[in-house]
Each structure stands twice: as C-alpha cells, then as structure tokens.
Design a protein around this motif. Structure first.
Motif, mmCIF file in Angstrom:
data_model
loop_
_atom_site.group_PDB
_atom_site.id
_atom_site.type_symbol
_atom_site.label_atom_id
_atom_site.label_comp_id
_atom_site.label_asym_id
_atom_site.label_seq_id
_atom_site.Cartn_x
_atom_site.Cartn_y
_atom_site.Cartn_z
ATOM 1 N N CYS A 80 0.892 -0.958 0.358
ATOM 2 C CA CYS A 80 -0.287 -0.101 -0.210
ATOM 3 C C CYS A 80 0.539 1.553 0.103
ATOM 4 O O CYS A 80 0.893 2.447 -0.435
ATOM 5 N N ALA A 81 2.331 1.081 0.459
ATOM 6 C CA ALA A 81 2.935 2.915 0.841
ATOM 7 C C ALA A 81 3.544 2.215 -0.549
ATOM 8 O O ALA A 81 3.677 3.559 -1.215
ATOM 9 N N ILE A 82 3.584 1.465 -1.381
ATOM 10 C CA ILE A 82 4.330 1.757 -2.410
ATOM 11 C C ILE A 82 3.434 2.154 -3.866
ATOM 12 O O ILE A 82 3.801 3.282 -4.430
ATOM 13 N N LEU A 83 2.018 1.927 -3.830
ATOM 14 C CA LEU A 83 0.729 2.510 -4.350
ATOM 15 C C LEU A 83 0.550 3.409 -3.933
ATOM 16 O O LEU A 83 -0.384 4.131 -4.771
ATOM 17 N N PHE A 84 0.180 3.943 -3.147
ATOM 18 C CA PHE A 84 -0.690 4.901 -2.520
ATOM 19 C C PHE A 84 0.394 6.328 -1.839
ATOM 20 O O PHE A 84 -0.075 7.463 -1.717
ATOM 21 N N ASN A 85 1.372 5.777 -1.437
ATOM 22 C CA ASN A 85 2.544 7.304 -0.730
ATOM 23 C C ASN A 85 4.067 6.940 -0.963
ATOM 24 O O ASN A 85 3.932 7.665 -1.372
ATOM 25 N N ALA B 107 -4.415 -0.309 4.666
ATOM 26 C CA ALA B 107 -4.801 0.493 4.356
ATOM 27 C C ALA B 107 -4.115 2.046 5.517
ATOM 28 O O ALA B 107 -4.678 2.369 5.562
ATOM 29 N N TYR B 108 -5.310 1.634 6.748
ATOM 30 C CA TYR B 108 -5.061 1.875 8.234
ATOM 31 C C TYR B 108 -3.431 2.659 8.741
ATOM 32 O O TYR B 108 -3.314 3.765 8.804
ATOM 33 N N CYS B 109 -2.249 1.699 8.399
ATOM 34 C CA CYS B 109 -0.820 2.152 8.213
ATOM 35 C C CYS B 109 -0.704 3.585 7.691
ATOM 36 O O CYS B 109 -0.167 4.042 7.121
ATOM 37 N N THR B 110 -1.128 2.797 6.593
ATOM 38 C CA THR B 110 -0.829 3.990 4.653
ATOM 39 C C THR B 110 -1.650 5.326 5.506
ATOM 40 O O THR B 110 -0.962 6.298 5.108
#
Length: 292
Positions: A109-114, A171-174
């Motif tokens: 998620c960090a790669i895709l969204f952050n 998702a929460y961590c992101t």
C-alpha cells in the motif's frame, strides 16, 4: 529517557500484542465472540484514558479522523470476530496467521499510494508471505489445496474477516503515515471499537455471557496487554530505534503462534511453523526492499 530504554519498552509492546490471539480466543469462549470483544475493548479504552490520555480531536486533520476511525474500528472488529468465530482453537491460531499478512500488504500500500520506493525483491517477499499462509492453512501436509478448501469451508466467515482485516490494517497504516502528522487517536479509536461492538451485541441475538474466573482473568490480562501495548509502542516510536522496532514486529507471527499455542493448549504441526517462518521471511524481505 534513553534511546535503548525506549526501544526496550517498544519491544515489550510487540510481546504484549503477541498474546492477543490466545487471550481474545480464550475470552470469546466464555463471553461469546461479540460480547467478549466488546468487553475487551471497553476495558482497554478505559486503561488507555489513564496511560495515553484522550486526544485533542480538534487538532486532527478531518481525513485522519474519519479514515482512521473507520479503518481502525473495522480492523479490530474483524480481528476479534475472526478469532472468536473460528471452529476450533487450532483454527483460531491459523486465522491469526492470516491476519499477519498485513506487514507485507502495508509495504504494498505504501508503494501504491504513498510513493514509497522499493527494489524488485518486494515481489518475492509478497509471494513468500502468501505461500506461508497457504502452507499454514494446508494442515499437517503443508501446501495442500484440498485441505485448504476444506479448512476454509469449515468456518468461511472467520477466514474472510481475517483476510479483510489484513487489508484494512495495511490501509490504516498507510493513512496514518500520510495524514496523522504525529497525532495519536488510539484512545478514541479503541473506545469507538468497544461502543460499536456493544451496539452490535444488543441489536442482534447473541449467546449468553458466562463469567468464570478463568475467563475473567483472561479478560483482564487481554485488556491490560492491549492497553499497555499501545502505550509502550508510542514511547518506543517516539524515543527509541524505529528500525529495530520494525524488524522486531516482523517476528510477531512466530511469537504470537507460540504464545497462543501455550495459552490455548493447542499443539501446532511442524508444517504450521514452516508457514509461520515463511510469513516472517516474506515480511522482512518486503521491509528490506524499501530501505535506502
């Protein structure tokens, strides 16, 4: 407070969190999946009021407040109910292992969204984590598709909740990393989780809550573990070595399974431990792929 001491306190949080699978399952066997979870999060929220304190909500960004509340409450409900609804104690530990896909999914998620940069070996890391969970669900024979289907079919809702929970926590961590800006809403989130579970308990047919001394002791220890874990983790993240804490957290699947096996008197097969180690290795590989 010294950095080493703060790091040690943060590592204590990992140990406390590792007791959650065994303790939540133990409480749910006496108070029911919903009633037991509601009692746990209510007591934990009260404890957090004294250890972490109630946050100043006005200082939160609207995105963090809304998304954080929704994702955190959803995850904790998924986790607690997936453990409580499992058909057997061994299956509850397996369900807990499905939940530990979240470290690898958080990296994804960090790669895709952050915009997190990562090397190519994040892909084999994800695949190894998925293989490890499949290995666990395959029973004594390891990777066995027939056994996996039979296992999931015996308690489909439990596995679905655990799998959804892993994505929700990622998702929460992101969201937290992107919008929290150093704010900590954990006390509010835990109290809202307890409230949501009580609303569900009183609005739908539920089994009677049967209190006994073993269940009460597990309830107290579970609430203390959850409350003190978040408080300890906060100290570790703020004043300790974040890198060391990150590495330590990726060994939680093995530690959690060992403690759950002890607390629930549920022996685990060699294939299970092989799968648990694969989940740890896959998570560590994903983490290492994002380091500069």
């Amino acid at each position: 407070m010294t950095k080493n001491r703060a790091t040690s306190i943060g590592l204590l949080a990992i140990l406390l969190w590792s007791t959650m699978v065994g303790l939540i399952r133990g409480v749910s066997e006496g108070l029911g999946p919903v009633g037991g979870a509601a009692a746990i999060y209510t007591l934990s929220g009260i404890l957090l009021l004294f250890t972490v304190g109630f946050p100043k909500i006005k200082t939160f960004s609207p995105r963090y407040l809304l998304a954080g509340c929704l994702l955190f409450v959803s995850y904790e409900i998924c986790l607690a109910l997936s453990l409580g609804l499992a058909a057997t104690r061994q299956q509850a530990i397996e369900v807990g292992m499905v939940n530990y896909l979240w470290p690898s999914l958080t990296i994804l998620c960090a790669i895709l969204f952050n915009g997190q940069k990562a090397r190519w070996w994040v892909i084999p890391g994800l695949l190894i984590s998925l293989l490890g969970v499949s290995w666990v669900l395959g029973g004594d024979q390891g990777l066995n598709l027939g056994e996996i289907k039979q296992n999931i079919a015996s308690s489909p809702l439990s596995y679905i909740l655990a799998f959804c929970g892993a994505f929700i926590w990622a998702a929460y961590c992101t969201v937290t990393a992107k919008y929290a800006k150093g704010k900590n809403g954990i006390t509010l989130f835990v109290l809202l989780t307890g409230l949501s579970l009580w609303l569900h308990y009183f609005s739908s047919p539920q089994p009677a809550m049967i209190f006994s001394w073993p269940v009460i002791i597990k309830l107290i220890f579970c609430a203390l573990s959850l409350g003190f874990a978040y408080a300890a983790w906060n100290i570790g993240i703020l004043h300790g070595s974040v890198s060391l804490l990150a590495v330590g957290s990726y060994f939680t699947p093995v530690l959690s399974s060992a403690l759950a096996s002890f607390l629930l008197s549920a022996p685990l097969s060699w294939a299970f431990w092989q799968g648990a180690c694969m989940v740890c290795v896959g998570s560590l590989l994903c983490w290492y792929a994002t380091r500069n």
